[in-house]
Enzyme design. Structure first.
Site, PDB file in Angstrom:
ATOM      1  N   ARG A  63       4.378  -0.524 -11.347  1.00 16.81           N
ATOM      2  CA  ARG A  63       4.485  -1.285 -10.102  1.00 16.81           C
ATOM      3  C   ARG A  63       5.528  -2.396 -10.211  1.00 16.81           C
ATOM      4  NH1 ARG A  63       0.671  -5.512  -7.436  1.00 16.81           N
ATOM      5  NH2 ARG A  63       1.183  -5.247  -5.214  1.00 16.81           N
ATOM      6  N   HIS A  67       8.607  -3.036  -7.677  1.00 20.63           N
ATOM      7  CA  HIS A  67       8.830  -4.302  -6.973  1.00 20.63           C
ATOM      8  C   HIS A  67      10.176  -4.919  -7.346  1.00 20.63           C
ATOM      9  CE1 HIS A  67       4.533  -5.314  -5.397  1.00 20.63           C
ATOM     10  NE2 HIS A  67       4.850  -4.055  -5.214  1.00 20.63           N
ATOM     11  N   ASN A  95       3.223 -10.252  -4.681  1.00 23.19           N
ATOM     12  CA  ASN A  95       3.295 -10.357  -6.147  1.00 23.19           C
ATOM     13  C   ASN A  95       2.339 -11.369  -6.756  1.00 23.19           C
ATOM     14  OD1 ASN A  95       5.328  -8.453  -6.276  1.00 23.19           O
ATOM     15  ND2 ASN A  95       6.976  -9.962  -6.185  1.00 23.19           N
ATOM     16  N   HIS A 194       0.014   5.564  -7.042  1.00 22.33           N
ATOM     17  CA  HIS A 194      -1.364   5.081  -6.887  1.00 22.33           C
ATOM     18  C   HIS A 194      -2.396   6.030  -7.500  1.00 22.33           C
ATOM     19  CE1 HIS A 194      -0.153   2.213  -3.357  1.00 22.33           C
ATOM     20  NE2 HIS A 194       0.297   1.818  -4.521  1.00 22.33           N
TER      21      HIS A 194
HETATM   22  C1  HEM Z   1       4.236   2.915  -0.122  1.00 25.12           C
HETATM   23  C2  HEM Z   1       4.031   1.624  -0.041  1.00 25.12           C
HETATM   24  C3  HEM Z   1       3.157   0.880  -1.009  1.00 25.12           C
HETATM   25  C4  HEM Z   1       2.210  -0.032  -0.684  1.00 25.12           C
HETATM   26  C5  HEM Z   1       1.865  -0.512   0.699  1.00 25.12           C
HETATM   27  C6  HEM Z   1       1.594  -0.455  -1.913  1.00 25.12           C
HETATM   28  C7  HEM Z   1       0.598  -1.390  -1.998  1.00 25.12           C
HETATM   29  C8  HEM Z   1      -0.106  -1.696  -3.132  1.00 25.12           C
HETATM   30  C9  HEM Z   1      -1.207  -2.612  -3.200  1.00 25.12           C
HETATM   31  C10 HEM Z   1      -1.738  -3.428  -2.035  1.00 25.12           C
HETATM   32  C11 HEM Z   1      -1.659  -2.609  -4.465  1.00 25.12           C
HETATM   33  C12 HEM Z   1      -2.800  -3.452  -5.026  1.00 25.12           C
HETATM   34  C13 HEM Z   1      -2.265  -4.815  -5.422  1.00 25.12           C
HETATM   35  C14 HEM Z   1      -3.369  -5.816  -5.704  1.00 25.12           C
HETATM   36  O1  HEM Z   1      -4.484  -5.625  -5.241  1.00 25.12           O
HETATM   37  O2  HEM Z   1      -3.103  -6.827  -6.414  1.00 25.12           O
HETATM   38  C15 HEM Z   1      -0.855  -1.689  -5.218  1.00 25.12           C
HETATM   39  C16 HEM Z   1      -1.020  -1.392  -6.546  1.00 25.12           C
HETATM   40  C17 HEM Z   1      -0.234  -0.517  -7.241  1.00 25.12           C
HETATM   41  N1  HEM Z   1       0.904   0.095  -6.776  1.00 25.12           N
HETATM   42 FE1  HEM Z   1       1.513   0.197  -4.874  1.00 25.12          FE
HETATM   43  N2  HEM Z   1       2.172   0.211  -2.948  1.00 25.12           N
HETATM   44  C18 HEM Z   1       3.140   1.034  -2.453  1.00 25.12           C
HETATM   45  C19 HEM Z   1       3.971   1.848  -3.174  1.00 25.12           C
HETATM   46  C20 HEM Z   1       3.945   1.958  -4.550  1.00 25.12           C
HETATM   47  C21 HEM Z   1       4.949   2.651  -5.322  1.00 25.12           C
HETATM   48  C22 HEM Z   1       6.210   3.283  -4.754  1.00 25.12           C
HETATM   49  C23 HEM Z   1       4.552   2.576  -6.623  1.00 25.12           C
HETATM   50  C24 HEM Z   1       5.213   3.118  -7.847  1.00 25.12           C
HETATM   51  C25 HEM Z   1       5.894   4.249  -7.886  1.00 25.12           C
HETATM   52  C26 HEM Z   1       3.311   1.849  -6.644  1.00 25.12           C
HETATM   53  C27 HEM Z   1       2.562   1.621  -7.759  1.00 25.12           C
HETATM   54  C28 HEM Z   1       1.404   0.869  -7.778  1.00 25.12           C
HETATM   55  C29 HEM Z   1       0.535   0.786  -8.932  1.00 25.12           C
HETATM   56  C30 HEM Z   1       0.705   1.563 -10.235  1.00 25.12           C
HETATM   57  C31 HEM Z   1      -0.483  -0.105  -8.605  1.00 25.12           C
HETATM   58  C32 HEM Z   1      -1.626  -0.580  -9.515  1.00 25.12           C
HETATM   59  C33 HEM Z   1      -1.108  -1.762 -10.315  1.00 25.12           C
HETATM   60  C34 HEM Z   1      -2.083  -2.334 -11.327  1.00 25.12           C
HETATM   61  O3  HEM Z   1      -3.199  -1.821 -11.512  1.00 25.12           O
HETATM   62  O4  HEM Z   1      -1.717  -3.366 -11.934  1.00 25.12           O
HETATM   63  N3  HEM Z   1       2.992   1.457  -5.378  1.00 25.12           N
HETATM   64  N4  HEM Z   1       0.099  -1.150  -4.387  1.00 25.12           N
END
Ligand code: HEM
Ligand code: NAG
Ligand code: NAG
Ligand code: NAG
Ligand code: NAG
Length: 327
Positions: A63, A67, A95, A194
């Protein structure tokens, strides 16, 4: 035999490789071969060690790279601390108290500074770390072209504007991807990130109790998952920062169950489940839910595209000595 030929003989995903062969005139696979030959082993070891201690770190590093790339391109800008000249990305809404993994990148950077000082960019380290993170989680592997340089500035405002929100409509998310040269297929494929990691309750809680002022839960959420999420995230502010798996079937395993969840109405974020609302994206979700290898291949290809967004190369930017500050 050169590296490319050897790679193609040994790995089946030749197609992915060749489509990624000429991503950017100024990046190449051998960029640090002379100046820092042990780079990829050092990153692999650093991410591996962090992963032994904390399985979630793989998701966090993936992630963090995403970002980084969406704001000022893949230039390590997300790693910069605030200074008197700018407020950086770390404290932007998507972030703050959310992105993780800075210490891992900092410690790999410190080791690389000992082996090959002022040579490897933080942006390249983060790109490689994301690749290793996916591999350690059981996902695909892809060759990463190198030669990115580090940005000299970062912007909290740009991060707030450019990063997708889980409350954005699909068309708005697609527009944010398009602004980075990524298409709707990349949206569906990269959302598959995700398949690993966690999200805080506030990022999906409105689906559980009062969805868009209806007084009811989101109708596109499966009822048994609804009750389990309600117990993790009770309807009180106190639960906002509690954590739930993005893919409850296999939280830390990089597989295609994320897509099966969407088919089963058990996606966690509104923006995840919304991929089923549009016939075009739903068709892609359906096929990734059935063909894990197709997902792996397409994910690798989209990650290479993501890693090529808005690059600084040549003499632009700099090679930071520490990832948290410009030289
Ligand atoms: C398509 C639009 C996207 C939205 C709206 C989105 C939104 C989010 C949100 C809200 C979270 C949780 C953050 C939190 O609660 O602190 C999250 C976590 C995450 N996102 Fe996304 N995301 C998107 C795309 C992506 C992309 C493109 C990737 C990587 C290729 C990605 C990888 C991740 C990962 C791996 C997590 C978990 C991080 C952790 O456990 O530390 N996301 N995302
Ligand atoms: C390369 O890096 C790995 C991991 O940090 C380390 O164990 C190994 O000793 C290094 N090899 C050389 C030749 O420096
Ligand atoms: C191990 O992981 C935890 C988070 O789960 C973190 O707080 C801690 O700093 C990590 N320790 C090391 C040595 O990396
Ligand atoms: C989506 O973008 C449109 C046009 O920019 C904007 O009017 C609308 O408020 C956005 N919707 C959401 C949910 O952010
Ligand atoms: C989705 O639902 C089908 C049919 O009920 C079930 O076989 C499958 O295991 C479910 N997948 C996931 C990831 O829960």
């Amino acid at each position: 035999m050169d590296h490319k030929t050897l790679f193609c003989l040994t790995i089946t995903s030749c197609l992915v490789f060749f489509s990624a062969s000429f991503p950017n005139g100024q990046l190449n696979y051998n960029f640090y071969d002379g100046s820092c030959p042990n780079l990829s082993m050092t990153v692999r070891w650093g991410v591996w060690a962090a992963f032994q201690n904390d399985t979630r770190i793989a998701a966090s590093l993936l992630r963090l790279h995403f970002h980084d790339c969406f704001v000022n391109g893949c230039d390590g800008s997300v790693l910069l601390d605030d200074t008197k000249d700018f407020k950086g990305e770390k404290n932007a809404l998507p972030n703050r108290n959310s992105v993780r993994g800075f210490e891992v990148i900092d410690s790999i950077k410190a080791e690389l500074e000992r082996a090959c000082p002022s040579t490897v960019s933080c942006a390249d380290i983060l790109t490689l770390a994301a690749r290793e993170a996916v591999g350690l989680s059981g996902g695909p592997y892809w060759p990463v072209p190198l030669g990115r340089r580090d940005g000299l500035t970062a912007s909290e405002k740009a991060a707030n504007e450019k990063l997708p929100s889980p409350f954005d409509a699909l068309e708005n998310i697609t527009a944010k991807f398009a602004a980075n040269g990524l298409d709707v297929k990349d949206v569906v494929v990269l959302s598959g990130g995700h398949t690993i990691g966690l999200a805080q309750c506030f990022t999906f809680k409105r689906r559980l109790f009062d969805f868009k002022g209806s007084g009811k839960p989101d109708p596109s959420l499966d009822s048994s998952v609804l009750s389990s999420l309600r117990s993790t995230c009770p309807n009180a502010d106190g639960s906002n920062t509690k954590l739930a798996p993005l893919d409850s079937q296999s939280t830390y395993s990089f597989d295609n169950l994320y897509y099966q969840n969407l088919v089963n109405k058990t996606g966690l974020l509104e923006s995840d489940q919304a991929l089923m609302d549009d016939p075009k994206t739903a068709a892609m979700v359906n096929s990734y839910s059935m063909y894990p290898f197709l997902f792996s291949q397409d994910f690798a290809a989209s990650m290479v595209k993501l890693g090529n967004v808005g690059l600084l190369t040549g003499k632009a930017g700099e090679i930071r000595k520490k990832c948290g500050s410009v030289n």
